[in-house]
Design an enzyme around this catalytic site. Structure first.
Site, mmCIF file in Angstrom:
data_model
loop_
_atom_site.group_PDB
_atom_site.id
_atom_site.type_symbol
_atom_site.label_atom_id
_atom_site.label_comp_id
_atom_site.label_asym_id
_atom_site.label_seq_id
_atom_site.Cartn_x
_atom_site.Cartn_y
_atom_site.Cartn_z
ATOM 1 N N GLY A 112 0.826 -1.209 0.000
ATOM 2 C CA GLY A 112 0.000 0.000 0.000
ATOM 3 C C GLY A 112 0.855 1.253 0.000
ATOM 4 N N MET A 133 0.927 3.664 2.219
ATOM 5 C CA MET A 133 1.546 3.823 3.540
ATOM 6 C C MET A 133 2.514 2.681 3.824
ATOM 7 S SD MET A 133 0.851 6.629 4.908
ATOM 8 C CE MET A 133 1.637 6.227 6.452
ATOM 9 N N SER A 148 -8.021 3.912 9.106
ATOM 10 C CA SER A 148 -9.181 4.738 9.459
ATOM 11 C C SER A 148 -10.467 4.061 8.990
ATOM 12 C CB SER A 148 -9.041 6.137 8.854
ATOM 13 O OG SER A 148 -9.091 6.049 7.447
ATOM 14 N N HIS A 207 -8.851 15.644 0.973
ATOM 15 C CA HIS A 207 -7.881 14.569 0.739
ATOM 16 C C HIS A 207 -7.861 14.192 -0.741
ATOM 17 C CE1 HIS A 207 -8.119 14.037 5.116
ATOM 18 N NE2 HIS A 207 -6.933 13.474 5.008
ATOM 19 N N LYS A 224 -9.055 8.387 -1.630
ATOM 20 C CA LYS A 224 -9.522 8.078 -0.263
ATOM 21 C C LYS A 224 -10.949 7.515 -0.306
ATOM 22 C CE LYS A 224 -9.679 9.892 4.423
ATOM 23 N NZ LYS A 224 -9.091 8.667 4.983
ATOM 24 N N THR A 241 -9.132 11.802 10.951
ATOM 25 C CA THR A 241 -8.652 12.988 11.673
ATOM 26 C C THR A 241 -9.789 13.979 11.905
ATOM 27 O OG1 THR A 241 -6.503 12.687 10.668
ATOM 28 C CG2 THR A 241 -6.939 14.852 11.610
HETATM 29 P P1 NAD Z 1 -3.729 1.894 0.219
HETATM 30 O O1 NAD Z 1 -5.026 1.440 -0.388
HETATM 31 O O2 NAD Z 1 -2.675 2.449 -0.674
HETATM 32 O O3 NAD Z 1 -3.066 0.687 1.029
HETATM 33 C C1 NAD Z 1 -3.765 -0.212 1.801
HETATM 34 C C2 NAD Z 1 -3.138 -1.573 1.532
HETATM 35 O O4 NAD Z 1 -3.655 -2.511 2.460
HETATM 36 C C3 NAD Z 1 -3.464 -2.097 0.120
HETATM 37 O O5 NAD Z 1 -2.259 -2.429 -0.539
HETATM 38 C C4 NAD Z 1 -4.325 -3.324 0.404
HETATM 39 O O6 NAD Z 1 -4.099 -4.343 -0.560
HETATM 40 C C5 NAD Z 1 -3.803 -3.719 1.773
HETATM 41 N N1 NAD Z 1 -4.695 -4.623 2.503
HETATM 42 C C6 NAD Z 1 -6.057 -4.589 2.588
HETATM 43 N N2 NAD Z 1 -6.487 -5.634 3.325
HETATM 44 C C7 NAD Z 1 -5.388 -6.338 3.701
HETATM 45 C C8 NAD Z 1 -5.190 -7.522 4.462
HETATM 46 N N3 NAD Z 1 -6.223 -8.237 4.949
HETATM 47 N N4 NAD Z 1 -3.914 -7.949 4.680
HETATM 48 C C9 NAD Z 1 -2.872 -7.275 4.181
HETATM 49 N N5 NAD Z 1 -2.999 -6.157 3.417
HETATM 50 C C10 NAD Z 1 -4.244 -5.699 3.194
HETATM 51 O O7 NAD Z 1 -4.137 2.911 1.366
HETATM 52 P P2 NAD Z 1 -3.196 3.910 2.190
HETATM 53 O O8 NAD Z 1 -3.292 5.262 1.591
HETATM 54 O O9 NAD Z 1 -1.850 3.279 2.389
HETATM 55 O O10 NAD Z 1 -3.983 3.959 3.585
HETATM 56 C C11 NAD Z 1 -4.224 2.789 4.354
HETATM 57 C C12 NAD Z 1 -5.059 3.157 5.579
HETATM 58 O O11 NAD Z 1 -4.303 4.010 6.455
HETATM 59 C C13 NAD Z 1 -6.341 3.924 5.285
HETATM 60 O O12 NAD Z 1 -7.345 3.503 6.191
HETATM 61 C C14 NAD Z 1 -5.959 5.369 5.533
HETATM 62 O O13 NAD Z 1 -7.058 6.188 5.815
HETATM 63 C C15 NAD Z 1 -5.055 5.188 6.737
HETATM 64 N N6 NAD Z 1 -4.121 6.294 6.995
HETATM 65 C C16 NAD Z 1 -3.973 6.661 8.311
HETATM 66 C C17 NAD Z 1 -3.044 7.642 8.651
HETATM 67 C C18 NAD Z 1 -2.828 7.964 10.104
HETATM 68 O O14 NAD Z 1 -1.970 8.810 10.421
HETATM 69 N N7 NAD Z 1 -3.532 7.310 11.026
HETATM 70 C C19 NAD Z 1 -2.301 8.277 7.654
HETATM 71 C C20 NAD Z 1 -2.474 7.879 6.318
HETATM 72 C C21 NAD Z 1 -3.392 6.864 6.002
#
Ligand code: NAD
Length: 259
Positions: free
Chosen positions: A12, A14, A90, A146, A150, A157
């Site tokens: 992903g 992140m 989130s 965003h 998203k 947040t």
């Molecule tokens: P993204 O879609 O790029 O990445 C998510 C990844 O998780 C994908 O590659 C997906 O295939 C994988 N995934 C889904 N289910 C899975 C499982 N069962 N096992 C393993 N991998 C799995 O999304 P992103 O932009 O990287 O964001 C991910 C999450 O983090 C979102 O919920 C986002 O809102 C949150 N986020 C939180 C913060 C924070 O500071 N708390 C900051 C940025 C993003």
């Protein structure tokens, strides 16, 4: 020996940044998982693990920024193994949040809507502002923007800001009530509710504005994230901090010593 950190959802956006920041912090990448059935490839340097169980077995601490639907499973694994979990995903439902809180009785879990230090300061200030600006006189509105990919709204947040405002006013977000997605004949704004508006577009990393609008004055506070890396750096900091902590539900405030 350096800490062994595992990353769920390594392919992903992140996940990739987290892998880089683990290495930058001098820790060891224990491995990562992919969503079952995904065609995405992990970064070449990361050991790929078959599932979440293997991830927890290989790691001293796990970081999860994936999808709300797996948060409870990962939290249960943390509880079962006693291994710390940093949860950044989130969009968790109330039941999923409850499952995380339950698991935190048996393992240290750091769950934060936003791992950026500036945002956590923003949350603390929001609570104090809300306490000083009564709901009967000042309408609280939260606007967030965003990137177009998203999938949930309002952002985690924005909800955390809403909760901070409610807390400052001696209530909860559920009790205060919310207004969002206004369109058409909405009727007048209800006093005391907290308003949310979500904008989506381009590649905006994350912008949040909290407005207190009174009859004769209006005050707004804005936080902008320019680079998603700030979340990954904060999450790795939380992961290292969490090792050796007793079971409990922690937040980024605790990691920053502002708890
Ligand atoms: P993204 O879609 O790029 O990445 C998510 C990844 O998780 C994908 O590659 C997906 O295939 C994988 N995934 C889904 N289910 C899975 C499982 N069962 N096992 C393993 N991998 C799995 O999304 P992103 O932009 O990287 O964001 C991910 C999450 O983090 C979102 O919920 C986002 O809102 C949150 N986020 C939180 C913060 C924070 O500071 N708390 C900051 C940025 C993003």
């Amino acid at each position: 020996m350096s800490a062994r950190i595992g990353i769920a959802g390594i392919a992903g956006r992140m996940g990739r940044l987290l892998a880089e920041e683990v290495t930058a912090a001098g820790a060891t990448l224990a491995g990562g998982t992919l969503r079952p059935g995904t065609a995405k490839a992990p970064p070449a340097e990361v050991p790929l693990l078959p599932d979440a169980e293997a991830l927890f077995a290989a790691s001293e601490v796990v970081i999860d920024f994936t999808h709300a639907s797996v948060a409870a499973t990962h939290a249960a694994l943390a509880a079962r193994t006693g291994k710390p979990l940093v949860l950044g995903t989130s969009g968790l439902s109330a039941a999923e949040e409850e499952a995380v809180a339950d698991a935190a009785r048996q393992a240290p879990i750091c769950y934060a809507a936003n791992f950026a230090p500036g945002v956590n300061l923003f949350l603390a200030i929001a609570e104090r502002m809300a306490a000083a600006l009564p709901a009967e006189q000042y309408d609280a509105e939260i606007v967030e923007m965003h990137h177009r990919q998203k999938v949930d709204a309002p952002s985690g947040t924005a909800i955390a800001l809403g909760r901070a405002v409610a807390r400052g006013r001696g209530t909860t977000l559920e009790e205060a009530g919310t207004e969002s997605g206004r369109d058409g004949q909405t009727g007048a704004r209800r006093t005391g509710t907290i308003g949310f508006a979500a904008l989506r577009g381009g590649q905006v990393v994350g912008e949040h504005t909290l407005i207190f609008a009174g009859a004769s004055e209006h005050i707004a506070l804005t936080h902008r994230s320019f680079d998603r890396r700030v979340y990954a750096t904060g999450a790795v900091r939380a992961a290292l901090w969490l090792i050796g902590k007793p079971p409990g539900l922690y937040g980024m405030k605790d990691v920053l010593g502002m708890g």
